[in-house]
Motif scaffolding. Structure first.
Motif, PDB file in Angstrom:
ATOM      1  N   SER A   1       0.998  -1.503  -0.628  1.00 55.69           N
ATOM      2  CA  SER A   1       0.176  -0.259   0.196  1.00 55.69           C
ATOM      3  C   SER A   1       0.962   1.515  -0.133  1.00 55.69           C
ATOM      4  N   GLY A   2       0.086   2.317  -0.565  1.00 56.68           N
ATOM      5  CA  GLY A   2       1.452   3.578  -1.457  1.00 56.68           C
ATOM      6  C   GLY A   2       2.031   3.490  -2.332  1.00 56.68           C
ATOM      7  N   LEU A   3       2.818   2.336  -2.664  1.00 52.21           N
ATOM      8  CA  LEU A   3       3.431   2.369  -3.408  1.00 52.21           C
ATOM      9  C   LEU A   3       3.106   2.310  -5.277  1.00 52.21           C
ATOM     10  N   ALA A   4       3.787   2.562  -6.214  1.00 54.82           N
ATOM     11  CA  ALA A   4       3.973   2.450  -7.366  1.00 54.82           C
ATOM     12  C   ALA A   4       2.704   2.587  -8.013  1.00 54.82           C
ATOM     13  N   GLU A   5       1.625   1.209  -8.423  1.00 50.45           N
ATOM     14  CA  GLU A   5       0.025   2.271  -8.896  1.00 50.45           C
ATOM     15  C   GLU A   5      -1.262   2.037  -7.427  1.00 50.45           C
ATOM     16  N   LYS A   6      -0.587   1.333  -5.990  1.00 53.13           N
ATOM     17  CA  LYS A   6      -0.923   2.008  -5.154  1.00 53.13           C
ATOM     18  C   LYS A   6      -0.639   3.080  -4.641  1.00 53.13           C
ATOM     19  N   ARG A   7      -0.008   3.716  -5.144  1.00 56.14           N
ATOM     20  CA  ARG A   7       0.250   5.399  -4.461  1.00 56.14           C
ATOM     21  C   ARG A   7      -1.023   6.305  -4.437  1.00 56.14           C
ATOM     22  N   GLY A   8      -0.746   6.633  -3.133  1.00 50.32           N
ATOM     23  CA  GLY A   8      -2.208   7.546  -2.749  1.00 50.32           C
ATOM     24  C   GLY A   8      -2.987   6.532  -1.858  1.00 50.32           C
ATOM     25  N   VAL A   9      -2.783   5.071  -1.683  1.00 52.41           N
ATOM     26  CA  VAL A   9      -3.420   4.696  -0.582  1.00 52.41           C
ATOM     27  C   VAL A   9      -3.098   4.941   0.791  1.00 52.41           C
ATOM     28  N   PRO A  10      -3.390   5.166   2.249  1.00 51.11           N
ATOM     29  CA  PRO A  10      -3.745   5.187   3.019  1.00 51.11           C
ATOM     30  C   PRO A  10      -1.970   3.738   3.507  1.00 51.11           C
ATOM     31  N   ALA A  11      -0.377   4.195   4.266  1.00 51.39           N
ATOM     32  CA  ALA A  11      -0.391   3.250   4.645  1.00 51.39           C
ATOM     33  C   ALA A  11       1.147   3.150   5.463  1.00 51.39           C
ATOM     34  N   GLY A  12       1.131   2.480   6.393  1.00 50.73           N
ATOM     35  CA  GLY A  12       1.873   1.964   8.011  1.00 50.73           C
ATOM     36  C   GLY A  12       2.659   1.488   7.645  1.00 50.73           C
ATOM     37  N   GLN A  13       3.272   0.586   8.392  1.00 47.99           N
ATOM     38  CA  GLN A  13       3.764  -0.637   8.098  1.00 47.99           C
ATOM     39  C   GLN A  13       3.133  -1.860   8.769  1.00 47.99           C
ATOM     40  N   GLN A  14       2.231  -1.783  10.010  1.00 47.30           N
ATOM     41  CA  GLN A  14       1.513  -2.763  10.237  1.00 47.30           C
ATOM     42  C   GLN A  14       0.508  -2.857   9.125  1.00 47.30           C
ATOM     43  N   ALA A  15       0.096  -1.567   7.956  1.00 48.77           N
ATOM     44  CA  ALA A  15      -1.256  -2.336   6.700  1.00 48.77           C
ATOM     45  C   ALA A  15      -0.546  -2.800   5.862  1.00 48.77           C
ATOM     46  N   HIS A  16       0.970  -2.743   5.926  1.00 47.72           N
ATOM     47  CA  HIS A  16       2.347  -3.744   5.253  1.00 47.72           C
ATOM     48  C   HIS A  16       2.244  -4.878   5.191  1.00 47.72           C
ATOM     49  N   VAL A  17       1.923  -4.884   6.759  1.00 44.37           N
ATOM     50  CA  VAL A  17       2.434  -6.722   7.010  1.00 44.37           C
ATOM     51  C   VAL A  17       0.131  -6.912   6.501  1.00 44.37           C
ATOM     52  N   GLN A  18      -0.489  -6.517   6.570  1.00 43.45           N
ATOM     53  CA  GLN A  18      -2.362  -6.991   6.312  1.00 43.45           C
ATOM     54  C   GLN A  18      -1.591  -7.663   4.679  1.00 43.45           C
ATOM     55  N   ASP A  19      -1.328  -6.270   4.064  1.00 40.10           N
ATOM     56  CA  ASP A  19      -1.453  -6.544   2.449  1.00 40.10           C
ATOM     57  C   ASP A  19      -0.692  -7.898   2.053  1.00 40.10           C
ATOM     58  N   ILE A  20       0.416  -8.344   2.995  1.00 37.65           N
ATOM     59  CA  ILE A  20       0.854  -9.738   3.129  1.00 37.65           C
ATOM     60  C   ILE A  20       0.056 -10.736   3.443  1.00 37.65           C
ATOM     61  N   VAL A  21      -0.219 -10.722   4.364  1.00 40.68           N
ATOM     62  CA  VAL A  21      -1.548 -11.707   4.994  1.00 40.68           C
ATOM     63  C   VAL A  21      -2.552 -11.945   4.089  1.00 40.68           C
ATOM     64  N   ASP A  22      -3.038 -10.908   3.425  1.00 43.85           N
ATOM     65  CA  ASP A  22      -4.447 -10.639   3.198  1.00 43.85           C
ATOM     66  C   ASP A  22      -4.524 -11.151   1.421  1.00 43.85           C
ATOM     67  N   GLU A  23      -2.594 -11.704   0.846  1.00 47.08           N
ATOM     68  CA  GLU A  23      -2.708 -11.968  -0.191  1.00 47.08           C
ATOM     69  C   GLU A  23      -2.197 -13.414   0.355  1.00 47.08           C
ATOM     70  N   VAL A  24      -1.806 -13.712   0.695  1.00 47.02           N
ATOM     71  CA  VAL A  24      -1.677 -16.150   1.341  1.00 47.02           C
ATOM     72  C   VAL A  24      -2.886 -15.745   1.080  1.00 47.02           C
ATOM     73  N   GLU A  25      -4.001 -14.956   1.887  1.00 48.00           N
ATOM     74  CA  GLU A  25      -5.130 -16.321   2.212  1.00 48.00           C
ATOM     75  C   GLU A  25      -6.029 -15.622   1.168  1.00 48.00           C
ATOM     76  N   ARG A  26      -6.208 -14.492   0.579  1.00 45.57           N
ATOM     77  CA  ARG A  26      -6.597 -14.485  -0.652  1.00 45.57           C
ATOM     78  C   ARG A  26      -6.362 -15.488  -1.750  1.00 45.57           C
ATOM     79  N   LEU A  27      -5.433 -15.948  -1.709  1.00 44.16           N
ATOM     80  CA  LEU A  27      -4.613 -17.351  -2.929  1.00 44.16           C
ATOM     81  C   LEU A  27      -5.001 -18.299  -1.977  1.00 44.16           C
ATOM     82  N   ASP A  28      -5.139 -18.722  -0.971  1.00 45.23           N
ATOM     83  CA  ASP A  28      -5.043 -19.555  -0.471  1.00 45.23           C
ATOM     84  C   ASP A  28      -4.103 -20.432  -0.758  1.00 45.23           C
TER      85      ASP A  28
END
Length: 229
Positions: A37-64
């Motif tokens: 979040s907040g980088l490249a094509e997601k620029r402008g999305v509010p982001a902190g470190q814990q948001a980045h942790v959740q980005d990764i967890v969400d990707e793993v779970e979304r793809l199962d």
């Protein structure tokens, strides 16, 4: 076939892994480069470190994904390490590439002289500005590779660098590989050196600079593939 989730360091998005991902896919693996979040094509999305942790967890779970190899480069070692703990039995292995290591209660900027980075964040509306081309000297990059980096780079959300990591157990209890890029210093230091005292972690040296996804993508892909076996 191994499932890889690839997360690049500061200023970079999923695009930074194009060459590495192509190598891994050609070898038959399932590869998911991730933009935080907040980088490249997601620029402008509010982001902190814990948001980045959740980005990764969400990707793993979304793809199962199961038996997944989480790969973190540079800054992203901090959120990748926390996500590795949170995905539990889905984790196969962590690979950190010249990366900062998460330490409970400490931020990315802890443990090294970070005053200039903090000042830059304060002077640029809460973002760490992208590096100048001159800052890539001695890192094994061609002029073309530096130009590609600079053209694709995004100012990095400062909150991601200053928020503390949250871990419930020692990170060294997870299985992992640390890749040290030798042109950026020959020995892991700080929390990385401490991590490598764990019997569950091994060290691999790569004779290139801090951004091997650009300078040595074929060799890096080979290390990632070997780490999963």
């Amino acid at each position: 076939m191994t499932h890889f989730v690839l997360v690049a360091g500061a200023w970079l998005g999923a695009w930074a892994w194009d060459e590495v991902a192509a190598q891994l896919r050609a070898a038959g693996h399932d590869v998911h480069p991730l933009t935080l979040s907040g980088l490249a094509e997601k620029r402008g999305v509010p982001a902190g470190q814990q948001a980045h942790v959740q980005d990764i967890v969400d990707e793993v779970e979304r793809l199962d994904l199961r038996d997944v190899v989480l790969v973190g480069h540079s800054y992203s070692g901090v959120p990748v390490g926390q996500a590795a703990e949170r995905i539990g039995e889905r984790l196969g292995r962590v690979v950190l590439i010249d990366a900062n290591v998460p330490v409970d209660g400490e931020s990315f900027l802890s443990g090294w002289p970070s005053g200039p980075v903090r000042e830059a964040i304060a002077a640029h509306d809460g973002f760490w500005p992208c590096p100048d081309p001159a800052e890539f000297a001695g890192q094994g990059l061609t002029d073309e590779q530096v130009a590609r980096f600079v053209a694709g780079a995004t100012p990095h959300p400062g909150a991601a660098l200053t928020e503390p990591a949250v871990l419930s157990r020692p990170f060294g209890e997870l299985p992992g590989t640390y890749v040290k890029c030798l042109l950026d210093g020959e020995e892991p230091w700080g929390a990385a050196a401490e991590l490598l005292r764990s019997e569950r972690w091994n060290l691999v040296d790569l004779d290139t600079g801090h951004w091997p996804m650009f300078s040595r993508p074929r060799e890096l892909a080979g290390i990632l593939e070997a780490s999963a076996t």
